[in-house]
Design a protein around this motif. Structure first.
Motif, short mmCIF file in Angstrom:
data_model
loop_
_atom_site.label_atom_id
_atom_site.label_comp_id
_atom_site.label_asym_id
_atom_site.label_seq_id
_atom_site.Cartn_x
_atom_site.Cartn_y
_atom_site.Cartn_z
N PRO A 11 -26.00 50.79 -4.90
CA PRO A 11 -26.53 50.67 -6.26
C PRO A 11 -27.76 49.76 -6.29
CG PRO A 11 -24.16 50.26 -6.20
CD PRO A 11 -24.64 50.29 -4.78
N VAL A 12 -28.79 50.17 -7.03
CA VAL A 12 -30.02 49.38 -7.13
C VAL A 12 -30.49 49.35 -8.58
CG1 VAL A 12 -30.81 49.84 -4.77
CG2 VAL A 12 -31.48 51.38 -6.60
N TRP A 13 -31.23 48.31 -8.90
CA TRP A 13 -31.93 48.28 -10.18
C TRP A 13 -33.23 49.03 -9.98
CZ3 TRP A 13 -31.46 42.38 -11.50
CH2 TRP A 13 -30.16 42.11 -11.93
N LEU A 35 -33.84 52.65 5.38
CA LEU A 35 -34.96 53.52 5.01
C LEU A 35 -36.04 53.57 6.09
CD1 LEU A 35 -35.40 52.79 1.20
CD2 LEU A 35 -34.63 54.91 2.27
N ARG A 36 -36.16 52.52 6.87
CA ARG A 36 -37.12 52.54 7.98
C ARG A 36 -36.73 53.59 9.01
NH1 ARG A 36 -37.49 46.20 7.98
NH2 ARG A 36 -39.30 45.97 6.61
N ASN A 37 -35.44 53.88 9.13
CA ASN A 37 -34.96 54.88 10.09
C ASN A 37 -34.91 56.28 9.50
OD1 ASN A 37 -34.47 53.07 12.24
ND2 ASN A 37 -32.65 52.36 11.18
N ASN A 38 -34.74 56.39 8.19
CA ASN A 38 -34.58 57.69 7.56
C ASN A 38 -35.02 57.58 6.10
OD1 ASN A 38 -33.77 60.15 6.54
ND2 ASN A 38 -31.70 60.05 7.34
N SER A 39 -36.06 58.29 5.73
CA SER A 39 -36.60 58.18 4.37
C SER A 39 -35.89 59.08 3.36
CB SER A 39 -38.09 58.49 4.37
OG SER A 39 -38.31 59.84 4.75
N LYS A 40 -34.94 59.88 3.81
CA LYS A 40 -34.21 60.75 2.89
C LYS A 40 -33.23 59.92 2.06
CE LYS A 40 -34.33 64.77 5.86
NZ LYS A 40 -33.51 65.72 6.63
N VAL A 41 -33.15 60.23 0.77
CA VAL A 41 -32.21 59.55 -0.12
C VAL A 41 -31.53 60.57 -1.01
CG1 VAL A 41 -33.49 57.37 -0.15
CG2 VAL A 41 -33.97 59.09 -1.88
N ARG A 42 -30.38 60.18 -1.55
CA ARG A 42 -29.69 60.92 -2.59
C ARG A 42 -29.45 59.93 -3.71
NH1 ARG A 42 -24.51 63.15 -1.08
NH2 ARG A 42 -24.78 64.46 -2.89
N ILE A 43 -29.78 60.31 -4.95
CA ILE A 43 -29.60 59.40 -6.07
C ILE A 43 -28.75 60.07 -7.15
CG2 ILE A 43 -31.75 58.19 -5.60
CD1 ILE A 43 -32.97 59.64 -7.98
N PRO A 52 -20.64 56.95 -10.26
CA PRO A 52 -21.53 58.07 -10.59
C PRO A 52 -21.27 58.62 -11.98
CG PRO A 52 -20.62 58.33 -8.39
CD PRO A 52 -19.88 57.18 -9.03
N LYS A 53 -22.35 58.97 -12.67
CA LYS A 53 -22.26 59.52 -14.03
C LYS A 53 -23.17 60.73 -14.19
CE LYS A 53 -20.94 55.32 -16.36
NZ LYS A 53 -19.78 55.61 -17.15
N GLY A 54 -23.28 61.52 -13.14
CA GLY A 54 -24.14 62.69 -13.20
C GLY A 54 -24.14 63.41 -11.86
N GLU A 55 -25.16 64.24 -11.68
CA GLU A 55 -25.29 65.01 -10.45
C GLU A 55 -26.17 64.28 -9.44
OE1 GLU A 55 -26.21 69.15 -10.77
OE2 GLU A 55 -25.41 69.22 -12.81
N TRP A 56 -25.83 64.43 -8.17
CA TRP A 56 -26.63 63.86 -7.09
C TRP A 56 -27.91 64.66 -6.92
CZ3 TRP A 56 -25.65 59.42 -4.48
CH2 TRP A 56 -24.39 58.86 -4.63
N LEU A 57 -29.01 63.97 -6.71
CA LEU A 57 -30.31 64.60 -6.48
C LEU A 57 -30.86 64.10 -5.15
CD1 LEU A 57 -31.79 63.99 -10.03
CD2 LEU A 57 -30.81 66.11 -9.17
N ASN A 58 -31.53 64.99 -4.42
CA ASN A 58 -32.15 64.63 -3.15
C ASN A 58 -33.57 64.17 -3.37
OD1 ASN A 58 -29.93 65.39 -1.48
ND2 ASN A 58 -30.49 67.52 -1.82
N GLY A 59 -34.02 63.25 -2.53
CA GLY A 59 -35.38 62.75 -2.64
C GLY A 59 -35.84 62.10 -1.36
N LYS A 60 -37.01 61.50 -1.45
CA LYS A 60 -37.61 60.81 -0.32
C LYS A 60 -38.11 59.46 -0.81
CE LYS A 60 -41.04 61.20 3.28
NZ LYS A 60 -42.05 62.01 3.91
N ILE A 101 -40.65 53.50 -3.58
CA ILE A 101 -40.88 54.57 -4.55
C ILE A 101 -40.05 55.77 -4.10
CG2 ILE A 101 -42.53 56.22 -5.52
CD1 ILE A 101 -44.65 54.09 -5.28
N ILE A 102 -39.27 56.30 -5.02
CA ILE A 102 -38.44 57.47 -4.73
C ILE A 102 -39.01 58.66 -5.47
CG2 ILE A 102 -36.15 58.50 -4.94
CD1 ILE A 102 -35.06 55.58 -4.90
N SER A 103 -39.29 59.71 -4.73
CA SER A 103 -39.72 60.96 -5.34
C SER A 103 -38.65 62.01 -5.09
CB SER A 103 -41.06 61.41 -4.78
OG SER A 103 -40.99 61.54 -3.37
N LEU A 104 -38.37 62.79 -6.10
CA LEU A 104 -37.30 63.80 -6.01
C LEU A 104 -37.84 65.08 -5.40
CD1 LEU A 104 -35.62 63.23 -9.46
CD2 LEU A 104 -34.97 62.28 -7.24
N ASP A 105 -36.95 65.79 -4.69
CA ASP A 105 -37.33 67.09 -4.09
C ASP A 105 -37.47 68.15 -5.15
OD1 ASP A 105 -37.22 65.86 -1.64
OD2 ASP A 105 -35.25 66.67 -1.11
#
Length: 105
Positions: A11-13, A35-43, A52-60, A101-105
């Motif tokens: 969890p992050v602000w 993140l230095r090893n892998n820039s892929k994220v799911r939020i 969790p209160k919604g659907e998971w989204l993939n991003g970078k 900075i997180i950008s969504l796929d």
């Protein structure tokens, strides 16, 4: 994600500025090391305790420094107020401030 590919819930602000999700943290935290090893994220939108209160989204995720960091800090402090400033006092031993900075796929 860990080096072995296992997902880690962290969890992050965050703030949203110019359609980008920004996170401010310290350079020696676990999330930065991962993140230095892998820039892929799911939020996912979450409650105050990280449930969790919604659907998971993939991003970078990418790191940003100096120029945008000041703006991200102002946005975070405005959104989270005193709690954000207080958390900064306890995390000073975890390195320098760094932005993500997180950008969504």
């Amino acid at each position: 994600y860990r080096r072995n590919g296992q997902a880690i819930a962290t969890p992050v602000w965050f703030t949203i500025y110019d359609d980008r999700i920004s996170v401010v943290t310290r350079s020696e935290t676990g999330k930065v090391k991962r993140l230095r090893n892998n820039s892929k994220v799911r939020i996912v939108p979450s409650g105050i305790r990280g449930q969790p209160k919604g659907e998971w989204l993939n991003g970078k995720a990418v790191f940003f420094f100096f120029l945008e960091l000041d703006q991200a800090l102002k946005q975070r402090n405005k959104k989270y107020g005193f709690k954000a400033r207080l958390s900064g006092l306890f995390s000073r031993t975890k390195g320098k401030l760094i932005g993500i900075i997180i950008s969504l796929d």
